[in-house]
Design a protein around this motif. Structure first.
Motif, PDB file in Angstrom:
ATOM      1  N   ARG A  74       0.929  -1.157   0.081  1.00 17.34           N
ATOM      2  CA  ARG A  74       0.105  -0.038   0.082  1.00 17.34           C
ATOM      3  C   ARG A  74       0.852   1.356   0.041  1.00 17.34           C
ATOM      4  NH1 ARG A  74      -2.482  -3.966  -0.478  1.00 17.34           N
ATOM      5  NH2 ARG A  74      -4.491  -4.712   0.435  1.00 17.34           N
ATOM      6  N   LEU A  75       1.810   1.275   0.769  1.00 17.39           N
ATOM      7  CA  LEU A  75       2.943   2.452   0.808  1.00 17.39           C
ATOM      8  C   LEU A  75       3.340   2.940  -0.498  1.00 17.39           C
ATOM      9  CD1 LEU A  75       4.275   4.489   2.850  1.00 17.39           C
ATOM     10  CD2 LEU A  75       6.339   2.918   2.899  1.00 17.39           C
ATOM     11  N   TRP A  76       3.931   1.629  -1.297  1.00 16.56           N
ATOM     12  CA  TRP A  76       4.385   1.992  -2.458  1.00 16.56           C
ATOM     13  C   TRP A  76       3.432   1.916  -3.686  1.00 16.56           C
ATOM     14  CZ3 TRP A  76       8.854  -2.310  -1.193  1.00 16.56           C
ATOM     15  CH2 TRP A  76       9.694  -1.743  -0.079  1.00 16.56           C
ATOM     16  N   ASN A  77       2.215   1.619  -3.568  1.00 14.23           N
ATOM     17  CA  ASN A  77       1.299   1.783  -4.487  1.00 14.23           C
ATOM     18  C   ASN A  77       1.443   0.453  -5.538  1.00 14.23           C
ATOM     19  OD1 ASN A  77      -0.656   3.708  -3.430  1.00 14.23           O
ATOM     20  ND2 ASN A  77       0.778   5.401  -3.985  1.00 14.23           N
ATOM     21  N   LEU A  78       1.755  -0.707  -5.057  1.00 10.90           N
ATOM     22  CA  LEU A  78       2.316  -1.620  -6.124  1.00 10.90           C
ATOM     23  C   LEU A  78       1.078  -2.380  -6.774  1.00 10.90           C
ATOM     24  CD1 LEU A  78       5.630  -2.895  -3.986  1.00 10.90           C
ATOM     25  CD2 LEU A  78       5.477  -1.404  -6.072  1.00 10.90           C
ATOM     26  N   ASP A  79       0.116  -2.621  -6.080  1.00 10.72           N
ATOM     27  CA  ASP A  79      -1.008  -3.212  -6.663  1.00 10.72           C
ATOM     28  C   ASP A  79      -0.758  -4.734  -6.968  1.00 10.72           C
ATOM     29  OD1 ASP A  79      -3.005  -1.338  -6.370  1.00 10.72           O
ATOM     30  OD2 ASP A  79      -2.300  -0.294  -8.325  1.00 10.72           O
ATOM     31  N   THR A  80       0.158  -5.365  -5.772  1.00 12.28           N
ATOM     32  CA  THR A  80       0.714  -6.760  -5.926  1.00 12.28           C
ATOM     33  C   THR A  80      -0.710  -7.735  -6.066  1.00 12.28           C
ATOM     34  OG1 THR A  80       2.307  -6.192  -4.868  1.00 12.28           O
ATOM     35  CG2 THR A  80       2.332  -8.618  -5.136  1.00 12.28           C
ATOM     36  N   SER A  81      -0.632  -8.690  -6.935  1.00 16.05           N
ATOM     37  CA  SER A  81      -1.907  -9.461  -6.971  1.00 16.05           C
ATOM     38  C   SER A  81      -1.991 -10.278  -5.598  1.00 16.05           C
ATOM     39  CB  SER A  81      -1.699 -10.536  -8.030  1.00 16.05           C
ATOM     40  OG  SER A  81      -0.721 -11.254  -7.974  1.00 16.05           O
ATOM     41  N   ASP A  82      -3.164 -10.913  -5.174  1.00 18.57           N
ATOM     42  CA  ASP A  82      -3.112 -11.657  -4.082  1.00 18.57           C
ATOM     43  C   ASP A  82      -2.270 -13.158  -4.229  1.00 18.57           C
ATOM     44  OD1 ASP A  82      -4.894 -10.222  -2.970  1.00 18.57           O
ATOM     45  OD2 ASP A  82      -6.721 -11.281  -3.472  1.00 18.57           O
ATOM     46  N   ASP A  83      -2.491 -13.565  -5.544  1.00 15.48           N
ATOM     47  CA  ASP A  83      -1.532 -14.823  -5.917  1.00 15.48           C
ATOM     48  C   ASP A  83       0.031 -14.551  -5.411  1.00 15.48           C
ATOM     49  OD1 ASP A  83      -3.794 -16.381  -6.437  1.00 15.48           O
ATOM     50  OD2 ASP A  83      -3.586 -16.157  -8.609  1.00 15.48           O
ATOM     51  N   ASP A  84       0.422 -13.397  -5.939  1.00 10.24           N
ATOM     52  CA  ASP A  84       1.925 -13.184  -5.903  1.00 10.24           C
ATOM     53  C   ASP A  84       2.401 -12.808  -4.601  1.00 10.24           C
ATOM     54  OD1 ASP A  84       2.237 -13.389  -8.580  1.00 10.24           O
ATOM     55  OD2 ASP A  84       2.446 -11.297  -9.069  1.00 10.24           O
ATOM     56  N   LEU A  85       1.319 -12.065  -3.704  1.00  9.90           N
ATOM     57  CA  LEU A  85       1.664 -11.939  -2.209  1.00  9.90           C
ATOM     58  C   LEU A  85       1.768 -13.432  -1.507  1.00  9.90           C
ATOM     59  CD1 LEU A  85      -0.655  -8.945  -1.121  1.00  9.90           C
ATOM     60  CD2 LEU A  85       1.925  -9.096  -1.180  1.00  9.90           C
ATOM     61  N   LEU A  86       0.747 -14.308  -1.720  1.00  6.85           N
ATOM     62  CA  LEU A  86       0.709 -15.442  -1.137  1.00  6.85           C
ATOM     63  C   LEU A  86       2.036 -16.516  -1.595  1.00  6.85           C
ATOM     64  CD1 LEU A  86      -2.936 -16.545  -1.636  1.00  6.85           C
ATOM     65  CD2 LEU A  86      -1.876 -16.210   0.385  1.00  6.85           C
ATOM     66  N   ALA A  87       2.563 -16.316  -2.685  1.00  4.81           N
ATOM     67  CA  ALA A  87       3.759 -16.639  -3.063  1.00  4.81           C
ATOM     68  C   ALA A  87       4.922 -16.247  -2.430  1.00  4.81           C
ATOM     69  CB  ALA A  87       4.093 -16.723  -4.818  1.00  4.81           C
ATOM     70  N   LEU A  88       5.044 -15.015  -2.261  1.00  8.15           N
ATOM     71  CA  LEU A  88       6.195 -14.280  -1.511  1.00  8.15           C
ATOM     72  C   LEU A  88       6.118 -14.935   0.004  1.00  8.15           C
ATOM     73  CD1 LEU A  88       5.911 -10.613  -2.985  1.00  8.15           C
ATOM     74  CD2 LEU A  88       7.687 -12.278  -3.440  1.00  8.15           C
ATOM     75  N   ALA A  89       4.585 -14.766   0.506  1.00  3.05           N
ATOM     76  CA  ALA A  89       4.477 -15.293   1.923  1.00  3.05           C
ATOM     77  C   ALA A  89       4.956 -16.614   1.963  1.00  3.05           C
ATOM     78  CB  ALA A  89       3.143 -15.020   2.206  1.00  3.05           C
ATOM     79  N   ALA A  90       4.747 -17.559   1.295  1.00  6.13           N
ATOM     80  CA  ALA A  90       5.159 -19.197   1.416  1.00  6.13           C
ATOM     81  C   ALA A  90       6.721 -18.934   1.305  1.00  6.13           C
ATOM     82  CB  ALA A  90       4.465 -19.989   0.081  1.00  6.13           C
ATOM     83  N   PRO A 129       1.466 -17.490   4.744  1.00  9.55           N
ATOM     84  CA  PRO A 129       0.400 -17.448   3.648  1.00  9.55           C
ATOM     85  C   PRO A 129      -1.065 -17.183   4.717  1.00  9.55           C
ATOM     86  CG  PRO A 129       1.897 -18.663   3.079  1.00  9.55           C
ATOM     87  CD  PRO A 129       2.345 -18.292   4.289  1.00  9.55           C
ATOM     88  N   PHE A 130      -1.035 -17.902   5.742  1.00 16.52           N
ATOM     89  CA  PHE A 130      -2.322 -18.048   6.534  1.00 16.52           C
ATOM     90  C   PHE A 130      -2.539 -16.570   7.257  1.00 16.52           C
ATOM     91  CE2 PHE A 130      -4.531 -18.326  10.477  1.00 16.52           C
ATOM     92  CZ  PHE A 130      -5.899 -18.577  10.048  1.00 16.52           C
ATOM     93  N   ALA A 131      -1.565 -16.087   7.848  1.00 19.96           N
ATOM     94  CA  ALA A 131      -1.664 -14.810   8.240  1.00 19.96           C
ATOM     95  C   ALA A 131      -2.124 -13.746   7.375  1.00 19.96           C
ATOM     96  CB  ALA A 131      -0.294 -14.111   8.963  1.00 19.96           C
TER      97      ALA A 131
END
Length: 312
Positions: free
Chosen positions: A129-145, A152-154
């Motif tokens: 949000r701070l950097w206005n990146l609009d990362t997709s949910d799938d990509d956020l979950l992949a980074l989280a994993a 990912p659960f968090a």
């Protein structure tokens, strides 16, 4: 003023919940050193708040919110999982940026409630949000994993199953509101040591899969209002009790104080005492306090995953 004309935020605060495993089945250790898991996660109302502010260099500040939080072992350099999360997000988008990260911590450190994972998930959302990146949910979950099995659960929150190492998360419909007395420990417990004791004592040579009837009880608690306690299970509990017999004493005290049942939180050492409702939870907590267990909290679940609470 239209949303497109709003200035970029100077800071963003994201709140992320603690997790408990209402079911944790652990299989035999694999050749890569990991144990296959089947778990049912639940996010509960114990939170860390992570505030990110644009900066030239990475910096981490931790504020302990409660005497059950010992931040002395939490690194304040690039080895902290929140900095690793930030760097991973920046690398994913091919940008070079940094931030100051303040963690207001209520989730215990090394307590089996995935506090570090919650902080990492909150950081991913906050910096996105701070950097206005609009990362997709799938990509956020992949980074989280990539950051850790519980991250990912968090992000997802609520109630969900976890498979693999726990990082493959599938939401579960949960129509209940479940109440817990969280009993904090005076000292942490190393996750590797618990898994090592588990391998020594048990080894995982059994059916560790989640029972479908448990998921049905979560989806339709009205059909079996007293049913969830019979399904609560943690394969690591005996190992944690082996390493820390005082945790078994805590569980026994909670039952004597009226808890419906007890459960080790993740790999411990935090213990959970299940209650029937909010009043019952406060009653159990009060009785435990009378026995000297004063470091407790009353929490409920399921609650939402990492979410923005403030723009600065």
């Amino acid at each position: 003023m239209s949303e497109a004309l709003l200035p970029d935020p100077v800071s963003v605060t994201v709140r992320a919940p603690a997790k408990i495993n209402v079911y944790l089945g652990v299989g035999k250790v694999r050749d890569d050193g990991f144990h296959p898991l089947e778990t049912v996660y639940q996010a509960v109302s114990l939170y860390d708040d992570v505030t990110v502010t644009a900066a030239e260099e990475w910096a981490v500040t931790l504020l302990a919110d409660g005497d059950h939080v010992d931040g002395s072992a939490v690194p304040d350099d690039d080895t902290n999982i929140v900095v690793r999360a930030g760097k991973a997000l920046a690398a994913h988008h091919g940008i070079e940026r940094a931030a100051e990260i303040e963690i207001r911590k209520t989730i215990p450190v090394a307590g089996g409630m995935a506090g570090g994972s919650a902080d990492a998930a909150a950081t991913l959302v906050a910096l996105d949000r701070l950097w206005n990146l609009d990362t997709s949910d799938d990509d956020l979950l992949a980074l989280a994993a990539d950051l850790g099995s519980d991250v990912p659960f968090a992000l997802v929150g609520g109630t969900a199953t976890g498979t693999g190492r726990g990082e493959v998360v599938t939401p579960v419909d949960d129509a209940g509101t479940w109440w817990w007395v969280v009993v904090f420990s005076d000292e942490g417990l190393s996750t590797p040591s618990v898994y090592g004791a588990y391998d020594l004592l048990e080894g995982g040579d059994h059916d560790y899969r989640v029972r479908p009837a448990m998921l049905d009880t979560l989806r339709h608690p009205e059909d079996n209002p007293d049913g969830l306690p019979m399904f609560l299970y943690n394969d690591l509990e005996d190992a944690a009790f082996y390493l820390r017999p005082d945790l078994q004493t805590t569980a026994e005290a909670a039952l004597e104080c009226g808890a419906a049942t007890t459960l080790l939180s993740g790999s411990g050492p935090t213990m959970l005492a299940m209650a029937t409702d909010a009043d019952h939870a406060r009653e159990v907590a009060g009785r435990l306090a009378g026995r000297g267990y004063t470091r407790t909290a009353v929490a409920h679940g399921p609650v939402a995953g990492a979410h923005v609470v403030a723009y600065g």
